[in-house]
Design a protein around this motif. Structure first.
Motif, PDB file in Angstrom:
ATOM      1  N   VAL A 735    -128.735  12.868  48.219  1.00 26.39           N
ATOM      2  CA  VAL A 735    -127.720  13.219  46.476  1.00 26.39           C
ATOM      3  C   VAL A 735    -129.190  13.970  45.273  1.00 26.39           C
ATOM      4  N   ALA A 736    -128.440  14.392  44.769  1.00 26.26           N
ATOM      5  CA  ALA A 736    -128.512  14.771  43.292  1.00 26.26           C
ATOM      6  C   ALA A 736    -128.054  14.678  42.575  1.00 26.26           C
ATOM      7  N   GLN A 737    -128.014  14.868  41.379  1.00 23.56           N
ATOM      8  CA  GLN A 737    -126.887  14.858  40.232  1.00 23.56           C
ATOM      9  C   GLN A 737    -127.374  14.891  39.261  1.00 23.56           C
ATOM     10  N   TYR A 738    -127.682  15.741  38.066  1.00 20.98           N
ATOM     11  CA  TYR A 738    -127.890  15.880  36.725  1.00 20.98           C
ATOM     12  C   TYR A 738    -126.971  16.233  35.654  1.00 20.98           C
ATOM     13  N   GLU A 739    -127.606  15.658  34.625  1.00 21.64           N
ATOM     14  CA  GLU A 739    -126.172  15.352  33.281  1.00 21.64           C
ATOM     15  C   GLU A 739    -126.651  16.932  32.168  1.00 21.64           C
ATOM     16  N   LEU A 740    -126.217  17.651  31.752  1.00 24.64           N
ATOM     17  CA  LEU A 740    -126.920  19.116  31.263  1.00 24.64           C
ATOM     18  C   LEU A 740    -126.149  19.022  29.199  1.00 24.64           C
ATOM     19  N   HIS A 741    -125.904  17.778  28.548  1.00 28.72           N
ATOM     20  CA  HIS A 741    -125.262  17.956  27.089  1.00 28.72           C
ATOM     21  C   HIS A 741    -126.218  19.911  26.355  1.00 28.72           C
ATOM     22  N   THR A 742    -125.775  20.270  25.624  1.00 24.97           N
ATOM     23  CA  THR A 742    -126.077  21.559  24.757  1.00 24.97           C
ATOM     24  C   THR A 742    -124.989  21.602  23.431  1.00 24.97           C
ATOM     25  N   ASP A 744    -124.479  24.471  21.380  1.00 24.95           N
ATOM     26  CA  ASP A 744    -123.017  25.360  21.870  1.00 24.95           C
ATOM     27  C   ASP A 744    -122.230  25.424  23.164  1.00 24.95           C
ATOM     28  N   LEU A 745    -123.465  25.214  24.179  1.00 27.12           N
ATOM     29  CA  LEU A 745    -122.548  26.059  24.978  1.00 27.12           C
ATOM     30  C   LEU A 745    -121.533  24.446  26.164  1.00 27.12           C
ATOM     31  N   GLY A 746    -121.719  22.923  25.896  1.00 30.25           N
ATOM     32  CA  GLY A 746    -120.811  22.145  26.417  1.00 30.25           C
ATOM     33  C   GLY A 746    -121.639  21.417  26.954  1.00 30.25           C
ATOM     34  N   HIS A 747    -120.813  20.478  28.054  1.00 28.31           N
ATOM     35  CA  HIS A 747    -121.569  19.510  28.845  1.00 28.31           C
ATOM     36  C   HIS A 747    -121.769  20.346  30.386  1.00 28.31           C
ATOM     37  N   PHE A 748    -122.838  19.659  31.625  1.00 27.97           N
ATOM     38  CA  PHE A 748    -122.624  20.145  32.690  1.00 27.97           C
ATOM     39  C   PHE A 748    -122.867  19.233  33.322  1.00 27.97           C
ATOM     40  N   THR A 749    -122.528  18.908  34.307  1.00 27.56           N
ATOM     41  CA  THR A 749    -122.866  17.931  35.739  1.00 27.56           C
ATOM     42  C   THR A 749    -123.105  19.249  36.830  1.00 27.56           C
ATOM     43  N   PHE A 750    -124.111  18.546  37.242  1.00 24.33           N
ATOM     44  CA  PHE A 750    -125.009  19.572  38.471  1.00 24.33           C
ATOM     45  C   PHE A 750    -124.678  17.827  39.640  1.00 24.33           C
ATOM     46  N   LEU A 751    -123.936  18.309  40.724  1.00 22.52           N
ATOM     47  CA  LEU A 751    -124.129  17.387  42.374  1.00 22.52           C
ATOM     48  C   LEU A 751    -124.794  17.737  43.162  1.00 22.52           C
ATOM     49  N   ALA A 752    -125.449  18.273  44.383  1.00 18.97           N
ATOM     50  CA  ALA A 752    -125.562  18.144  45.095  1.00 18.97           C
ATOM     51  C   ALA A 752    -125.857  17.084  46.425  1.00 18.97           C
ATOM     52  N   SER A 753    -125.490  17.175  47.352  1.00 15.88           N
ATOM     53  CA  SER A 753    -125.641  16.910  48.540  1.00 15.88           C
ATOM     54  C   SER A 753    -125.659  17.136  49.559  1.00 15.88           C
ATOM     55  N   ASN A 791    -125.018  19.633  60.412  1.00 14.27           N
ATOM     56  CA  ASN A 791    -126.156  19.620  59.168  1.00 14.27           C
ATOM     57  C   ASN A 791    -124.719  20.109  57.764  1.00 14.27           C
ATOM     58  N   ASN A 792    -123.964  19.506  57.249  1.00  6.37           N
ATOM     59  CA  ASN A 792    -123.225  19.614  55.764  1.00  6.37           C
ATOM     60  C   ASN A 792    -124.103  20.048  54.634  1.00  6.37           C
ATOM     61  N   PHE A 793    -123.610  21.055  53.762  1.00  4.73           N
ATOM     62  CA  PHE A 793    -123.997  20.729  52.099  1.00  4.73           C
ATOM     63  C   PHE A 793    -123.088  21.095  51.052  1.00  4.73           C
ATOM     64  N   THR A 794    -122.749  20.660  50.559  1.00  9.38           N
ATOM     65  CA  THR A 794    -122.376  20.684  49.010  1.00  9.38           C
ATOM     66  C   THR A 794    -123.095  20.762  47.503  1.00  9.38           C
ATOM     67  N   MET A 795    -122.861  21.685  46.482  1.00 12.30           N
ATOM     68  CA  MET A 795    -123.217  21.119  45.901  1.00 12.30           C
ATOM     69  C   MET A 795    -122.128  21.729  44.924  1.00 12.30           C
ATOM     70  N   SER A 796    -122.145  21.550  43.465  1.00 11.79           N
ATOM     71  CA  SER A 796    -120.388  21.547  42.603  1.00 11.79           C
ATOM     72  C   SER A 796    -121.344  21.566  41.060  1.00 11.79           C
ATOM     73  N   ILE A 797    -120.269  22.412  40.272  1.00 13.68           N
ATOM     74  CA  ILE A 797    -120.681  22.590  38.434  1.00 13.68           C
ATOM     75  C   ILE A 797    -119.550  21.553  38.015  1.00 13.68           C
ATOM     76  N   VAL A 798    -119.975  20.720  37.066  1.00 16.50           N
ATOM     77  CA  VAL A 798    -118.537  21.254  36.620  1.00 16.50           C
ATOM     78  C   VAL A 798    -118.556  21.159  34.663  1.00 16.50           C
ATOM     79  N   HIS A 799    -117.952  22.040  34.204  1.00 17.18           N
ATOM     80  CA  HIS A 799    -118.503  22.449  32.829  1.00 17.18           C
ATOM     81  C   HIS A 799    -117.548  22.022  31.655  1.00 17.18           C
TER      82      HIS A 799
END
Length: 902
Positions: A735-742, A744-753, A791-799
């Protein structure tokens, strides 16, 4: 049916009116605010706002705003927390309506620091500091998922969790099986607010398990998924993992409506969810959630290529044995334009559920709490095969063109838990609680017949009802053993009672009326007995069984340093029907470099045989490959209770508990700011796993003789439950998760499992009795179909940006392979090819708290491959293995949603 539908609408309307009316109560003072990131000024959605001492809670909207109303003049402590930000705290003196602006600073050490309660009974820990792997599904992920039921929501975000979208199963379309790490439905424990949830009354495939979809999505705040064995902590079933569903407890409110339809123009559905939190006196909170769902069926069957009518029949010599020129003409017309006669899709559903969550602090520093709910599900499926006009099971004066029986399955689910918490100096924090829950499944069959009753046969049948009830009392303590809280001890006891019963259906659903086949080439011969498609439960099938269990446990946790934690647990449990079991667990975590840690665990576990597996009986239609003809054929099959004379003659023995051995080892890392990664290897050995045996068919003369001896009539094969196999499961979770605050471009949450899982059968326990009948308890076909690799994989981006919330999610259901013994030339038979789906949603939060969004699941309409003709049941099963596909056969689904927060 019409009365039930009217009652359903009235009940839902009253609940909605009550909840909405309550939300309009006049407020005294109001605190409003807007939350943004200090560095980038991007607005923060989903932050938790708490106001003490009144214990009011709410969440920030997509535009960062929040409202707390119903306040009095006074001094309050405001706390705001959000993943990836440092906690904000401020004292506020309220004398009039107030508006504030909050700037939250980034804090990578806070990333994923939200406390979790699953996995240990002692100290709450963050996911990154847990010695065992836990994945958290947040309120924002729930809100942006677009899924209308709980199990599908978890599957799309946790790759090691799967739900088979059963489309034919005589009940499994209503209560669909869910699994963790490819193991059994009943090897996964489900908790609600930390309390054990009751299982379904009806067997789901080979297993018993919790109906996750009986818990409304609108009532859920978050979901904790423990991906490790925990029977030494929680008891039976916690072999593959534990799911803990946290109910909403804030004082906000919302109304959400979602409607959608598939790309093929069917499956229209509408979900309405309402939740409202009420602030009570002395800082108490009551949250009420109501959810209603209506969904139409989807049809994914292919055209039925079978000859429908008798027509003229000739023997091997070419002589006419039955003349039917009218049937010949009808067959010719049908062959020119074959029809879809089956469904092979999702059933029609009407669902109404409600949940409450209540807590009330007391003046003595104690607290009382209660939660629970009721769920009603009325499902009309189409899992039965179409009975041809030429079928001996068709009364042709009633159905001259054949018929498709429809199963109407009504499930009612209830639960309640209540308790008292208080911190005692000598004993620690006490939690004394009682819980009760139950599930009933009523079976009805519409549009069918009982051929042995001839022309007097009814067409609708009541088949019987299954009931399961669970009652539990728990006394739990958590105590710090030293002043510095290095050592903590959790200990407690549990007493639980379980009841299971089957009630017989109406006589017409199972009786042999004695009327022979009325017409056709088999006129005068014995007619099939019972309602066609699903024979009703006879008085001889009725059971009423119960058992009780007592347990005591202890868990010692030692935080030797900030970097090194060790925990050890043990649990003793006694069951009145099979005896006692003792299990243990040890886990540890060591942070060897700041931000990097290793963790591991080893445990033993068990799963008690369910009362359903011991006493369940059923007659149903199954589809199987007949090697003699190389085609899928339908057969009437029976599951025998293990204490029945016929099952004993086939070698059945009393069931004993499954025993498990689980080890895991992993790494957690915070390599850069706002990024966390976890990777965990695991291996699980399960001995004496309980499964249904292979079918023992009448093609074996010894089995046919045994069936005749025990008067098993109209059945081509039978099976029973047994401790038949040993399995080994190995895999890895990442599992990996990353938060990015910018700025002008807003807030991003990346999640991969990612999850890789390999399950093998390492032992088969055949009996001397079956060997003497030339049978195997688990034949090669069953072994091959059970041993799987996936084997299963999911990746999501919320903006989030200025009121807009966009989400994009990729889900890969990896190749699901087995060794099913069918010739290699047939495409897809040895594997279920990998399928990649894309989900997307965009929504906008208006200033008046109205939110509108549109979205799509499986945008590119990914489906299982088309079936090979030899497995298609004459064209009816259009898609390969559609009954077991992780993604089902629904295809693309498009929806719109409208919400209002208050």
């Amino acid at each position: 049916m019409k009365t039930m539908s009217t009652s359903f609408k009235k009940l839902f309307g009253l609940m909605a009116l009550f909840t909405l009316s309550a939300s309009t109560l006049k407020a005294q003072l109001t605190l409003k605010g807007k939350i943004a990131a200090a560095e980038s000024s991007s607005l923060i959605e989903g932050a938790t706002i708490t106001l003490n001492p009144v214990h009011k809670m709410t969440k920030s909207a997509a535009d960062g705003s929040f409202v707390l109303s119903g306040l009095k003049t006074g001094v309050y402590q405001l706390e705001i927390s959000s993943v990836g930000f440092a906690k904000f705290a401020k004292t506020i003196k309220l004398i009039k309506d107030t508006v504030i602006t909050v700037r939250m600073t980034d804090n990578s050490s806070n990333l994923n620091e939200v406390s979790i309660s699953v996995g240990n009974r002692g100290k709450s820990r963050s996911i990154i500091k847990s010695p065992v792997p836990v994945q958290l599904i947040s309120s924002q992920e729930i809100k942006t998922s677009g899924y209308t039921n709980t199990a599908e929501l978890i599957q799309m975000l946790v790759p090691s969790f799967t739900q088979n979208r059963i489309v034919r199963g005589d009940g499994s379309e209503t209560i669909r099986p869910s699994t963790m790490r490819g193991m059994g439905t009943d090897q996964m424990l489900v908790l609600v607010n930390g309390k054990r949830r009751h299982i379904s009354a009806f067997l789901i495939a080979d297993n018993t398990g919790v109906d996750l979809n009986a818990i409304p999505v609108s009532a859920i705040e978050s979901i904790e998924v423990l991906k490790d064995g925990a029977a030494a902590i929680y008891g039976s079933d916690a072999i593959a993992g534990v799911i803990n569903i946290i109910l909403k407890k804030d004082t906000g409110g919302s109304v959400d409506v979602q409607s959608g339809i598939t790309s093929r123009g069917d499956g229209f559905n509408t979900k309405i969810g309402i939740d409202k939190g009420f602030a009570l006196k002395n800082n108490g909170v009551l949250n009420v959630a109501v959810q209603g769902l209506y969904a139409e069926k989807t049809v994914r069957a292919g055209a039925d290529l079978r000859k429908q009518y008798f027509g003229t029949i000739k023997n091997a010599a070419g002589n006419v044995t039955y003349s039917d020129p009218i049937g010949d003409a009808k067959n010719a017309a049908y062959a020119a334009d074959p029809k879809v006669t089956m469904i092979e899709g999702d059933p029609q559903k009407k669902v109404l559920g409600t949940m409450i969550n209540y807590s009330q602090p007391l003046k003595n520093e104690g607290k009382i709490y209660a939660f629970g709910g009721v769920n009603y599900n009325n499902t009309l499926n189409g899992s039965n095969r179409f009975r041809l006009p030429s079928d001996d099971g068709t009364v042709r004066s009633i159905y001259p063109d054949g018929f498709l029986a429809r199963g109407k399955i009504v499930t009612t689910d209830y639960s309640f838990s209540g308790g008292y918490k208080q911190d005692f100096k000598s004993f620690g924090m006490m939690d004394a609680s009682i819980s009760m829950g139950g599930n009933s499944v009523q079976f009805n069959l519409l549009n069918s017949d009982n051929p042995s009753l001839g022309t007097k046969s009814p067409t609708d049948f009541y088949l019987g009802t299954h009931h399961f009830n669970q009652y539990a009392a728990n006394l739990d303590f958590v105590k710090a053993l030293d002043q510095n809280k290095v050592y903590s001890l959790a200990y407690g006891a549990e007493f639980r009672v379980e009841n299971y019963s089957i009630k017989a259906g109406e006589e017409a659903s199972y009786i042999d009326g004695g009327v022979p086949i009325l017409d056709g080439p088999n006129a005068g011969k014995r007619a099939p007995v019972g309602s066609q498609g699903y024979v009703g439960y006879r008085p001889s099938n009725e059971v009423a069984q119960s058992r009780n269990t007592s347990a005591a446990y202890a868990e010692l946790t030692a935080d030797f340093t900030k970097s090194f934690t060790v925990s050890a647990a043990t649990r003793y449990e006694y069951y009145s029907d099979f005896g006692s079991t003792l299990n243990g667990k040890i886990s540890a975590r060591y942070e060897f470099i700041k931000g990097y840690a290793i963790r591991g665990a080893a445990n033993t576990g068990f799963r008690a045989p369910s009362l359903q597996q011991s006493y369940f009986s059923q007659t149903q239609t199954n589809y199987t490959l007949d090697p003699a003809v190389g085609q899928i054929v339908s057969r009437e099959n029976s599951t025998l209770p293990i204490n029945s004379p016929a099952a004993i003659a086939l070698g059945a023995q009393p069931l004993k508990p499954e025993k498990s051995y689980n080890v895991s080892a992993g790494l957690t890392a915070l390599p850069v700011k706002n990024l966390f990664i976890t990777a965990d290897l695991y291996a699980v050995r399960v001995n004496d796993r309980i499964v249904r045996t292979s079918f023992f068919t009448t093609s074996n003369p010894l089995i046919k003789k045994l069936f005749d001896t025990y008067n098993i009539v109209g059945i081509q094969s039978a099976r029973y439950f047994a401790n038949a196999i040993d399995t080994r499961t190995q895999g890895i979770d990442i599992v990996a998760q990353y938060e990015l605050h910018t700025t002008d471009l807003g807030h991003f949450t990346f999640l991969a499992s990612y999850n890789y899982n390999l399950l093998k059968i390492v032992g088969v326990h055949n009996s001397a009795t079956l060997a003497s009948l030339n049978e195997n308890i688990f034949n090669p076909e069953r072994i091959a179909a059970t041993a799987t690799k996936q084997n299963n994989f999911t990746m999501s981006i919320v903006h989030n940006l200025n009121g807009f919330t966009s989400s994009l999610r990729v889900y890969r259901a990896g190749e699901l392979s087995n060794q099913y013994p069918i010739p290699q030339k047939v495409i897809g038979l040895n594997t279920m090819p990998a399928l990649i789906t894309l989900d997307a949603e965009v929504s906008y939060q208006f200033k008046n708290k109205v939110r509108f969004g549109i979205g799509a699941n499986n945008i590119f309409d990914k489906m299982p491959p088309l079936n090979d003709p030899s497995l298609s049941f004459n064209g009816n099963f259009k898609y390969y293995n559609g009954n077991n596909s992780q993604l089902g056969v629904t295809g693309a689904y498009y929806y719109a949603k409208l919400g209002y927060s208050f």
